[in-house]
Design a protein around this motif. Structure first.
Motif, short mmCIF file in Angstrom:
data_model
loop_
_atom_site.label_atom_id
_atom_site.label_comp_id
_atom_site.label_asym_id
_atom_site.label_seq_id
_atom_site.Cartn_x
_atom_site.Cartn_y
_atom_site.Cartn_z
N ILE A 230 0.34 -0.90 -0.17
CA ILE A 230 0.30 0.25 -0.18
C ILE A 230 1.31 1.57 -0.15
O ILE A 230 2.41 0.86 0.59
CB ILE A 230 -1.08 -0.13 0.84
N GLN A 231 0.30 2.45 -0.77
CA GLN A 231 1.10 3.52 -0.78
C GLN A 231 0.50 4.38 -0.58
O GLN A 231 -0.61 4.43 -1.42
CB GLN A 231 1.71 3.87 -2.18
N ALA A 232 0.70 5.41 0.46
CA ALA A 232 0.63 6.51 0.89
C ALA A 232 1.27 8.12 0.36
O ALA A 232 2.11 7.73 0.84
CB ALA A 232 0.22 6.77 2.23
N LYS A 233 0.19 8.79 -0.93
CA LYS A 233 0.88 10.20 -1.12
C LYS A 233 0.30 11.05 -0.48
O LYS A 233 -1.28 11.27 -1.15
CB LYS A 233 0.89 10.03 -2.98
N ASP A 234 1.75 12.21 -0.62
CA ASP A 234 0.82 13.66 -0.42
C ASP A 234 0.13 14.47 -1.41
O ASP A 234 0.60 13.95 -2.33
CB ASP A 234 2.42 14.12 0.87
N MET A 235 0.30 15.92 -1.09
CA MET A 235 -0.31 17.02 -1.80
C MET A 235 -1.59 16.02 -3.05
O MET A 235 -1.59 16.70 -3.94
CB MET A 235 1.22 16.67 -3.25
N ALA A 236 -2.55 15.67 -2.21
CA ALA A 236 -3.16 14.72 -2.83
C ALA A 236 -3.49 13.65 -4.02
O ALA A 236 -3.75 14.06 -5.34
CB ALA A 236 -4.44 16.46 -3.30
N GLY A 237 -2.03 13.72 -3.86
CA GLY A 237 -1.70 11.94 -4.97
C GLY A 237 -0.72 13.39 -5.81
O GLY A 237 -0.63 12.44 -7.36
N GLN A 238 -0.89 14.27 -5.81
CA GLN A 238 -0.67 14.89 -7.76
C GLN A 238 0.87 14.99 -7.50
O GLN A 238 2.20 14.04 -6.99
CB GLN A 238 -0.32 16.41 -6.87
N MET A 239 1.57 14.92 -8.98
CA MET A 239 3.01 15.11 -9.56
C MET A 239 3.88 16.07 -8.42
O MET A 239 3.23 16.76 -8.59
CB MET A 239 3.12 15.24 -10.95
N GLY A 240 4.63 15.21 -7.98
CA GLY A 240 5.64 15.80 -7.08
C GLY A 240 5.57 15.48 -5.65
O GLY A 240 6.23 16.44 -4.66
N GLY A 241 4.60 14.91 -5.82
CA GLY A 241 4.03 14.93 -3.65
C GLY A 241 5.09 13.16 -4.03
O GLY A 241 5.51 12.74 -4.39
N LEU A 242 5.19 13.95 -2.06
CA LEU A 242 6.09 13.16 -1.31
C LEU A 242 5.29 11.03 -1.00
O LEU A 242 3.63 11.95 -0.95
CB LEU A 242 6.77 13.46 -0.38
N SER A 243 5.81 10.45 -1.35
CA SER A 243 5.13 8.46 -0.86
C SER A 243 5.40 8.31 0.19
O SER A 243 7.25 8.45 0.52
CB SER A 243 4.29 7.93 -2.49
N GLY A 244 5.26 7.58 1.05
CA GLY A 244 5.53 6.33 2.01
C GLY A 244 4.90 5.11 1.67
O GLY A 244 3.84 4.67 1.32
N THR A 245 5.60 3.83 1.87
CA THR A 245 4.73 2.71 1.60
C THR A 245 4.99 1.58 2.57
O THR A 245 5.59 2.12 3.58
CB THR A 245 5.80 1.55 0.47
N THR A 246 4.09 0.36 2.62
CA THR A 246 3.86 -0.42 3.40
C THR A 246 3.71 -1.91 3.13
O THR A 246 2.91 -2.10 2.22
CB THR A 246 2.84 -0.27 4.77
N THR A 247 3.71 -2.88 4.13
CA THR A 247 3.38 -4.21 3.28
C THR A 247 2.19 -4.60 4.22
O THR A 247 2.54 -4.65 5.12
CB THR A 247 4.49 -5.25 3.10
N VAL A 248 1.28 -5.54 3.30
CA VAL A 248 0.64 -5.92 4.42
C VAL A 248 0.38 -7.26 4.35
O VAL A 248 0.01 -7.87 3.09
CB VAL A 248 -0.86 -5.37 3.94
N SER A 249 0.69 -8.15 4.80
CA SER A 249 0.61 -9.49 4.93
C SER A 249 -0.62 -10.51 5.13
O SER A 249 -1.32 -10.49 6.90
CB SER A 249 1.41 -10.15 5.56
N ILE A 250 -1.54 -10.92 4.32
CA ILE A 250 -2.93 -11.50 4.71
C ILE A 250 -2.80 -13.08 4.47
O ILE A 250 -2.71 -13.42 3.54
CB ILE A 250 -3.47 -10.33 3.22
N THR A 251 -3.49 -12.96 5.40
CA THR A 251 -3.73 -14.66 5.63
C THR A 251 -5.11 -15.09 5.10
O THR A 251 -5.79 -14.21 5.53
CB THR A 251 -3.10 -15.79 6.65
N LEU A 252 -5.91 -16.18 4.30
CA LEU A 252 -6.51 -16.63 4.52
C LEU A 252 -7.35 -17.54 5.68
O LEU A 252 -6.54 -18.61 5.70
CB LEU A 252 -6.80 -17.10 3.07
N SER A 253 -7.74 -17.31 6.55
CA SER A 253 -8.36 -18.58 7.20
C SER A 253 -9.43 -19.66 7.11
O SER A 253 -9.86 -19.04 5.72
CB SER A 253 -9.11 -17.31 8.85
#
Length: 779
Positions: A230-253
């Motif tokens: 998943i990526q989170a980007k500032d500047m409302a997602g516009q060009m030139g904005g900064l971003s950060g990512t995280t990983t989500v490990s999902i297991t089907l129960s």
């Protein structure tokens, strides 16, 4: 008034309320001034608004000293007499002011995330007199935000789970990022979420970061784990904005969406007929792709079964087939039954249209084993009469081989159960006979073990207990129940009861004992009265018995039983004649001492007793006289050298009275020595003495020792203490001579002590003492 001259393009102006600074009418100028187009300072005097705030962008990348603004007072004529002073947040360290011109500079780059606004105070004084030319004025420096911080998630990796087969749009987890930039200024902190990896299985809400399922029918048995970025980007997602990512490990129960199934619907199991009841003969297994509780199964036999049962192993989820009844190869060799398997827990969402159970057929084949012989009865109980002759028939045991070939069997008796060898058995037909006559009174039961063994396979044996009961035969006569002490008084009258007797019989008749008592009818002294209750009374036939005539009578009593054949015995009752009082109580049963013509009289007996007493008195007197004889002293002279060991154990006088002493010293004062050691303790040190050489042949010493030895052995008046005199002589002519170092001919000068110098520093002083005594030796 001080005016603000803004010389930088980044400056903006805001209103300053009239209450911010307390100006008096007549003050000239304003606190701050704005530049005109021609570069001159616009002077606003006596106005109700002022400049009181500077704006500065954070992280400015200009010179090291960033220009902030300019302060100018109407009192400043440009002649250098005015001095500007700056105080407040960061004054002197972060913000500097030029005392003459009023220019304000920042000394380092500013970060809005650390501090967004600084409050400062400006003052104008006379440089010469330090007198205030303007009152203290407060103004703010506000840091404008720029997009210099990227969004950050709280975790680098998130873990989440969602049930398999979930509907599209099912929420999985929400991940949220934060941005340190100003949330109220521009779009620097406005975040937009997007999914970089994990499509088409999952989607993410762009505003709040909620991850949802995007594909229907996701099956855990097909794929269980997913990695979503998943990526989170500032500047409302516009060009030139900064971003950060995280990983989500999902297991089907897991959910119970898969029924159990047999891979093979037919199982074959083999069991030997000797399998014990309750033992397992085989296992069957159904497969269930689910896990945990959803994979738990239960096995049952359809319709049940008399011989077999099936239980579920909770650890392996296998069906375990066990034996309920013993198998018999000769009776039935093949069995077949149907087994059902189903899940223990069901999910109502998936049971529609699916049958969550399965069936399999199990065939059991029984294998033959060589079984031991089997007796027709277990145990055997046989009855036999006692006193039967040797070789008499007792009973018969029978065993057979249960196998189909029916091998022959032989019989034997375990002799550990028949140590007296009372019985024998025919090895072919199992007939038990007696080897000796049996006695019921000795043993009523005999417990033996009969062993049946296959002739072709001696290892196949079976034991059976045989209980032989010995039946009673009337072969014992009755006798007195106890030993009677019977007496009759001398003054008894005829017909008086003197004793009641009873009898016992070791036999056991079927209807009980019935005893008959009788004596000779011609007995002139006593008669008997049978009470017919297995007791009888002994009565006197006459009166006036005399101890002088007869002190004891022997009365034979005949006792008979009523069994067949009748047994009887004669028991003798001893009746003593005693002297009794008027009430019939016994006083004495001893016969009186009366004179006899052929014996001693009473006077003769008294005379003999007196003679014996006189002899005893003479012996005692003689012994007393012997004790009064004077005894020679134990030590005659000082030259009487001997060893004397004295043990004195009289504790009557207390602690001090227990000290041993030499009796000879009291008898001969000349041998008393003031330094004599006590003999009851071990001396702390021994004083060596030199023994003088005995004279040649030493005849006087040997004679003295022998004489003293004989005197002590033959003296009956020994002193009242234990005295042990030891006399011994070492002899002469020893090749080793004396082992003592006393009076040795060798001197210290004859010894060589050089070896002491080699013993080390611990013996240095000793070496100096001995080696230094010789003048020709070096220390």
């Amino acid at each position: 008034m001080i005016t603000n001259q803004v010389l930088h393009l980044l400056m903006v102006s805001i209103l300053w309320p009239t209450t911010a600074l307390p100006f008096k009418p007549g003050n000239i100028g304003n606190l701050f001034g704005m530049p005109e187009s021609d570069g001159k300072i616009l002077q606003r005097s006596k106005r109700g608004w002022m400049w009181n705030q500077f704006f500065l962008l954070e992280e400015y990348t200009g010179n090291d000293h960033q220009y902030v603004g300019k302060l100018h007072s109407n009192m400043d004529k440009g002649d250098g007499t005015v001095k500007y002073i700056l105080t407040g947040d960061g004054a002197g360290s972060l913000f500097l002011i030029d005392e003459k011109s009023g220019d304000i500079h920042a000394t380092k780059r500013l970060d809005r995330e650390e501090k967004a606004m600084y409050t400062l105070h400006a003052k104008v004084v006379d440089r010469n007199t330090n007198a205030d030319l303007e009152p203290d004025t407060e103004f703010n420096i506000k840091i404008h935000d720029i997009n210099d911080n990227a969004p950050k998630f709280a975790k680098e990796i998130y873990f989440a789970s969602v049930p398999e087969m979930s509907e599209v749009g099912t929420s999985v987890v929400t991940v949220t990022a934060t941005d340190a930039d100003d949330q109220t200024y521009g779009n620097s902190a406005k975040l937009v979420y997007s999914i970089l990896q994990g499509q088409p299985y999952f989607s993410v809400d762009s505003e709040n970061g909620t991850i949802k399922t995007a594909l229907p029918g996701m099956d855990r048995e097909v794929k269980e784990n997913y990695q979503v970025v998943i990526q989170a980007k500032d500047m409302a997602g516009q060009m030139g904005g900064l971003s950060g990512t995280t990983t989500v490990s999902i297991t089907l129960s897991d959910v119970n969406d898969s029924p159990p199934r047999f891979a093979n619907h037919s199982f074959r199991v083999t069991a030997v007929e000797s399998t014990v009841i309750g033992a397992s003969i085989g296992r069957i297994k159904a497969d269930d792709p689910d896990v945990g509780r959803n994979a738990e199964m239960e096995y049952t036999i359809v319709g049940g079964h008399d011989i077999f049962n099936i239980i579920t192993d909770q650890t392996t989820q296998e069906g375990v087939i066990i034996i309920k009844k013993a198998l018999d190869y000769e009776s039935k060799r093949d069995y077949e039954f149907r087994v059902e398997v189903k899940n223990t827990y069901l999910d109502a969402r998936f049971i529609h249209g699916l049958q969550f159970k399965d069936y399999a057929t199990v065939k059991v084949t029984v294998e033959d084993v060589d079984e031991p012989p089997v007796f027709t009865r277990n145990p055997y109980i046989i009855e036999v009469h006692e006193d039967t002759a040797s070789g008499s028939f007792v009973g018969v045991v029978s065993a057979r081989d249960p196998d189909a070939d029916n091998k022959p069997v032989k019989y034997s008796i375990d002799r550990h159960t028949d140590l007296e060898r009372l019985f024998n058995i025919d090895s072919v037909n199992g007939t038990i006979t007696t080897l000796k006559a049996l006695d019921r009174e000795t043993s009523k039961w005999h417990n033996i073990s009969v062993v049946a063994t296959e002739i072709n396979n001696p290892r196949q044996t079976t034991r059976v207990p045989v209980f032989i009961k010995v039946l009673d035969v009337n072969d014992n006569a009755p006798e007195f129940a106890m030993s009677y002490d019977t007496f009759v008084c001398e003054n008894v009258k005829a017909g008086q009861l003197i004793q009641t007797i009873s009898a016992v019989d070791t036999d056991e008749p079927l209807v009980g004992h019935k005893f008959v008592f009788s004596i000779s009818p011609t007995n002139p002294n006593f008669t008997i009265d049978d009470r017919e209750d297995n007791t009888a009374n002994i009565l006197t036939r006459r009166g006036g018995f005399s101890r002088r005539e007869m002190s004891m009578y022997f009365l034979p009593v005949v006792i008979s039983d009523n069994d067949y054949p009748i047994q009887s015995s004669t028991s003798t009752l001893i009746v003593r004649v005693c002297a009794c009082d008027s009430r019939g109580n016994m006083q004495s049963c001893n016969p009186e001492v009366l004179p006899f013509s052929d014996g001693l009289t009473t006077g003769a007996l008294v005379a003999i007793l007196l003679c014996v007493i006189i002899l005893l008195m003479i012996v005692v007197l003689f012994a007393a006289l012997r004790r009064q004889r004077k005894k020679e002293p134990l030590i005659i002279s000082k030259e009487d050298v001997r060893d004397n060991v004295v043990s004195y154990n009289d504790e009557g006088g207390g602690e001090e009275d227990t000290q041993a002493f030499d009796i000879g010293t009291l008898r001969n004062p000349e041998v008393m020595d003031a330094n004599k050691l006590r003999r009851d303790i071990i001396p702390e040190m021994l004083f060596p003495f030199r023994r003088t050489s005995p004279i040649k042949d030493n005849t006087d010493v040997r004679d003295f020792i022998n004489g003293r030895l004989q005197e002590n052995d033959s003296d009956p008046t020994a002193p009242p203490y234990d005295s042990l005199a030891t006399y011994a002589y070492e002899g002469t002519g020893s090749l080793a001579e004396s082992l003592s170092s006393l009076e040795s001919a060798a001197t210290e000068g004859d010894q060589d002590y050089d070896y002491l110098s080699n013993w080390g520093p611990q013996f240095k002083k000793l070496a100096e003492m001995y080696i230094g005594k010789s003048p020709d030796r070096e220390t």
